[in-house]
Motif scaffolding. Structure first.
Motif, PDB file in Angstrom:
ATOM      1  N   GLY A  82       3.421  -9.851  11.353  1.00  0.00           N
ATOM      2  CA  GLY A  82       2.694  -9.607  10.114  1.00  0.00           C
ATOM      3  C   GLY A  82       3.595  -8.984   9.067  1.00  0.00           C
ATOM      4  O   GLY A  82       4.815  -9.150   9.086  1.00  0.00           O
ATOM      5  N   TRP A  83       2.959  -8.257   8.122  1.00  0.00           N
ATOM      6  CA  TRP A  83       3.723  -7.498   7.135  1.00  0.00           C
ATOM      7  C   TRP A  83       3.406  -6.024   7.281  1.00  0.00           C
ATOM      8  O   TRP A  83       2.317  -5.659   7.720  1.00  0.00           O
ATOM      9  N   GLN A  84       4.369  -5.167   6.913  1.00  0.00           N
ATOM     10  CA  GLN A  84       4.162  -3.731   7.033  1.00  0.00           C
ATOM     11  C   GLN A  84       4.969  -2.965   5.994  1.00  0.00           C
ATOM     12  O   GLN A  84       5.987  -3.451   5.492  1.00  0.00           O
ATOM     13  N   VAL A  85       4.491  -1.753   5.705  1.00  0.00           N
ATOM     14  CA  VAL A  85       5.232  -0.742   4.939  1.00  0.00           C
ATOM     15  C   VAL A  85       5.453   0.423   5.889  1.00  0.00           C
ATOM     16  O   VAL A  85       4.494   1.027   6.364  1.00  0.00           O
ATOM     17  N   ILE A 138      -3.194   1.438  10.459  1.00  0.00           N
ATOM     18  CA  ILE A 138      -2.412   2.519   9.852  1.00  0.00           C
ATOM     19  C   ILE A 138      -2.190   3.591  10.906  1.00  0.00           C
ATOM     20  O   ILE A 138      -2.865   3.626  11.933  1.00  0.00           O
ATOM     21  N   VAL A 139      -1.253   4.484  10.635  1.00  0.00           N
ATOM     22  CA  VAL A 139      -1.079   5.684  11.451  1.00  0.00           C
ATOM     23  C   VAL A 139      -1.365   6.894  10.581  1.00  0.00           C
ATOM     24  O   VAL A 139      -0.852   7.005   9.456  1.00  0.00           O
ATOM     25  N   ASN A 140      -2.203   7.785  11.094  1.00  0.00           N
ATOM     26  CA  ASN A 140      -2.593   9.010  10.401  1.00  0.00           C
ATOM     27  C   ASN A 140      -1.974  10.192  11.132  1.00  0.00           C
ATOM     28  O   ASN A 140      -2.384  10.532  12.238  1.00  0.00           O
ATOM     29  N   THR A 141      -0.971  10.822  10.517  1.00  0.00           N
ATOM     30  CA  THR A 141      -0.311  11.972  11.128  1.00  0.00           C
ATOM     31  C   THR A 141      -0.709  13.282  10.454  1.00  0.00           C
ATOM     32  O   THR A 141      -0.143  14.326  10.763  1.00  0.00           O
ATOM     33  N   SER A 142      -1.680  13.258   9.550  1.00  0.00           N
ATOM     34  CA  SER A 142      -2.061  14.466   8.807  1.00  0.00           C
ATOM     35  C   SER A 142      -2.604  15.526   9.764  1.00  0.00           C
ATOM     36  O   SER A 142      -3.421  15.227  10.640  1.00  0.00           O
ATOM     37  N   PRO A 143      -2.168  16.774   9.605  1.00  0.00           N
ATOM     38  CA  PRO A 143      -2.583  17.842  10.521  1.00  0.00           C
ATOM     39  C   PRO A 143      -3.932  18.440  10.136  1.00  0.00           C
ATOM     40  O   PRO A 143      -4.485  18.177   9.067  1.00  0.00           O
ATOM     41  N   ASN A 144      -4.481  19.231  11.044  1.00  0.00           N
ATOM     42  CA  ASN A 144      -5.676  20.044  10.802  1.00  0.00           C
ATOM     43  C   ASN A 144      -6.894  19.222  10.397  1.00  0.00           C
ATOM     44  O   ASN A 144      -7.755  19.683   9.654  1.00  0.00           O
ATOM     45  N   PRO A 193       0.814  -1.219   0.000  1.00  0.00           N
ATOM     46  CA  PRO A 193       0.000   0.000   0.000  1.00  0.00           C
ATOM     47  C   PRO A 193       0.842   1.261   0.000  1.00  0.00           C
ATOM     48  O   PRO A 193       1.982   1.273   0.482  1.00  0.00           O
ATOM     49  N   ASP A 194       0.276   2.327  -0.553  1.00  0.00           N
ATOM     50  CA  ASP A 194       0.931   3.633  -0.529  1.00  0.00           C
ATOM     51  C   ASP A 194       0.917   4.189   0.887  1.00  0.00           C
ATOM     52  O   ASP A 194      -0.104   4.138   1.579  1.00  0.00           O
ATOM     53  N   VAL A 195       2.048   4.731   1.329  1.00  0.00           N
ATOM     54  CA  VAL A 195       2.157   5.403   2.615  1.00  0.00           C
ATOM     55  C   VAL A 195       2.513   6.851   2.340  1.00  0.00           C
ATOM     56  O   VAL A 195       3.515   7.141   1.679  1.00  0.00           O
ATOM     57  N   GLU A 196       1.682   7.778   2.831  1.00  0.00           N
ATOM     58  CA  GLU A 196       1.779   9.175   2.419  1.00  0.00           C
ATOM     59  C   GLU A 196       3.069   9.837   2.873  1.00  0.00           C
ATOM     60  O   GLU A 196       3.732  10.537   2.096  1.00  0.00           O
ATOM     61  N   PHE A 214       2.592   4.394   8.771  1.00  0.00           N
ATOM     62  CA  PHE A 214       2.797   3.028   8.315  1.00  0.00           C
ATOM     63  C   PHE A 214       1.474   2.391   7.964  1.00  0.00           C
ATOM     64  O   PHE A 214       0.393   2.896   8.310  1.00  0.00           O
ATOM     65  N   SER A 215       1.553   1.271   7.277  1.00  0.00           N
ATOM     66  CA  SER A 215       0.385   0.448   6.980  1.00  0.00           C
ATOM     67  C   SER A 215       0.790  -0.995   7.188  1.00  0.00           C
ATOM     68  O   SER A 215       1.860  -1.421   6.735  1.00  0.00           O
TER      69      SER A 215
END
Length: 415
Positions: A222-225, A331-337, A191-194, A199-200
Motif C-alpha cells: 500500500g502507501w504510507q507516511v 495508524i499507530v497511536n503512541t500518545s501517552p496518558n 496525512p499528518d503524522v504527529e 505512521f498512517s
C-alpha cells in the motif's frame, strides 16, 4: 552523476571507518531522538549491514524528492542473500497474469507516479532500489529494530488490534476461505503524522495462519507516511511480509532479504507524487497481488508495472493459498496518558464526506483458483475507534464494491 554518487558513497565509508577508530561518536539520529552515543561496535555492525543491503550499482539517480535510487543488477539484489533462496532461480515474468470477469470501472482521476522517473531510468536487467542510509538505521534505535513492526502483534487480529494500532478496514462478506490474490484501487493522500514513531497507511492484506499458533503468514502492500522509517513525511509505496506472526521474520520493503524485485521502473519505498487534494484532483494507484499458478510465487503489480514477487519458499501457510484478504487504513497511536494522537488516517477526514474529500479503496476484486479476477459482491467493515477513524461501504456502477475510510484522530469525540 553516477561517478559523483559513487564518490560520495566512498567518502561516507571512509568517515565511518574514521569514526570507528576513535571508539565512540555522537550522531543525530532524528529530530525526535536528538543526539545519542553510538559505539564503535554498533557503528561497525551498521556499516556491514549497509554493505549487505546497498548492493553495487551500475548507476545511481538523484531523485528530486531527495532519494537516491541505485540501479542494481537483478541477479545481485539483496533478496538472494536469504538462505531460503540460496538455490532460487529468478522468475522475470509470471507464468500468468489474472484475467478479469466483470465490468470496467472508471472515475475522474489520474495515476500517481514516482518523481525519480522524471530525471533518469535504470537499464534493463537491473532493479531500482532506494538506497538505505546510516541515518535510517539510527532513527530505528537499533539495527535489530530497523524496518520491523514496532509493537508485538501476538494474540491480535485486525478486529482485535495490538496496543496502539488502530484500524478502519473492510473484508469480503462471504464464507469463502480460499483466496489466490486480490486487487484494489487506492487514492493517495499525505496525512499528518504527529510524531516520528507513528505512521498512517492505506493497504491490502493477504493472510493465512493465525497469531495464536504463531504461524501467521502475511503479504501487505500500500502507501504510507512513516517518518521513523524514511526520515520525512512523504507518502511512499511500501510492502511488508512475515512468516511467523511478526515474531522474527519480515520487514518493510527490502530491508530484510525476501522480496525478489524484477522492475527497473518502480522503487519500493519510493515517494509517490502527486497526492490527492481536498475538493480537487484525486490521484490513484492500483495494486494487484496474486499467486502465480506456474511458480507458486506471490506477485505484485503496481498499476501496469510488474514489480516482483514474494517467493513461495518464504512461507508456510501461504504456500498453497490465502485464507483471508482485507483492505483499509491503519495508524499507530503512541500518545501517552490516554490522550489520543492527532495523526490522520487517509485524507484526515471522515468517510461521510465522500469523493474528493475522504480516502477510498474502490473496485475490490479477488483472484480464484483458476487465476481469474472476480468482483467482490459485498463487504463487511470494522472500525475499532469510530470516533477517531471510521469506515463506510459504497457501491455504484462506476466503482463496483468500494468503501471510504479515515478520520482526523484527536477531536471533540476522540480524546
Amino acid at each position: 552523476m553516477s561517478l559523483f554518487l559513487n564518490s560520495v558513497r566512498s567518502l561516507l565509508v571512509i568517515q565511518l571507518l574514521l569514526a570507528i577508530s576513535y571508539g565512540i561518536i555522537n550522531v543525530s539520529a532524528s529530530s525526535d531522538a536528538g543526539n545519542r552515543q553510538v559505539s564503535a561496535l554498533e557503528l561497525e555492525e551498521i556499516k556491514q549491514y549497509l554493505e549487505s543491503i546497498n548492493k553495487p550499482a551500475l548507476n545511481s539517480i538523484q531523485s528530486p524528492d531527495g532519494d537516491i535510487i541505485d540501479c542494481v543488477p537483478v541477479d545481485k539484489q539483496p533478496a538472494l542473500d536469504n538462505p531460503l533462496l540460496r538455490n532460487h532461480t529468478i522468475q522475470m515474468m509470471p507464468s500468468m497474469i489474472p484475467t478479469y470477469r466483470g465490468g470496467n470501472y472508471t472515475t475522474n482521476t489520474e495515476n500517481v507516479r514516482q518523481l525519480w522517473n522524471d530525471v533518469g531510468s535504470c537499464p534493463n536487467r537491473t532493479v531500482a532500489i532506494r538506497r538505505t542510509k546510516i541515518e535510517d538505521v539510527l532513527r530505528a534505535g537499533s539495527l535489530s529494530e530497523f524496518g520491523k513492526k514496532k509493537l508485538s502483534y501476538r494474540s491480535s487480529t485486525l478486529t482485535s488490534p495490538p496496543p496502539g494500532h488502530e484500524y478502519a478496514i473492510a473484508y469480503p462478506e462471504s464464507t469463502q476461505n480460499q483466496f489466490y490474490g486480490t486487487k484494489a484501487t487506492f487514492n493517495i493522500w499525505n496525512p499528518d503524522v504527529e510524531v516520528s514513531g507513528e505512521f498512517s497507511l492505506s493497504q491490502l492484506w493477504v493472510t493465512a495462519g493465525s497469531y495464536e499458533n504463531s504461524d501467521l503468514n502475511t503479504i501487505e502492500a500500500g502507501w504510507q507516511v512513516y517518518p521513523l522509517i524514511y526520515g520525512d513525511n512523504s507518502t511512499r509505496l511500501f510492502i511488508y511480509w512475515t512468516a511467523n506472526a511478526y515474531s522474527s521474520t519480515g520487514c518493510y520493503n527490502l530491508r530484510c532479504h525476501g522480496f525478489v524485485q524484477t522492475s527497473n521502473s518502480v522503487a519500493i519505498g519510493g515517494a509517490l507524487s502527486p497526492v490527492s487534494t481536498y475538493g480537487g484532483m484525486q490521484y490513484e494507484m492500483t495494486l494487484l497481488v496474486w499467486k502465480d499458478p506456474g511458480s507458486g510465487n506471490w506477485w505484485l503489480k503496481f498499476d501496469d508495472a510488474l514489480v516482483g514477487y514474494w517467493p513461495s519458499e518464504l512461507f508456510t501457510r501461504l504456500s498453497s493459498y490465502a485464507t483471508s484478504v482485507n483492505w483499509g487504513g491503519e495508524i499507530v497511536n503512541t500518545s501517552p496518558n490516554g490522550v489520543h494522537t492527532s495523526t490522520g488516517m487517509g485524507s484526515g477526514r471522515f468517510p461521510a464526506e465522500g469523493f474528493r474529500k475522504a480516502s477510498y479503496i474502490r473496485n475490490l476484486q479477488n483472484v480464484d483458483s483458476t487465476n481469474t479476477l472476480y468482483p467482490v459482491q459485498s463487504i463487511s467493515t470494522h472500525a475499532d475507534h469510530p470516533n477517531c477513524y471510521d469506515v463506510k461501504s459504497y457501491e455504484d456502477t462506476d466503482w463496483g464494491v468500494s468503501f471510504f475510510f479515515g478520520g482526523p484522530g484527536k477531536n471533540s469525540l476522540c480524546t
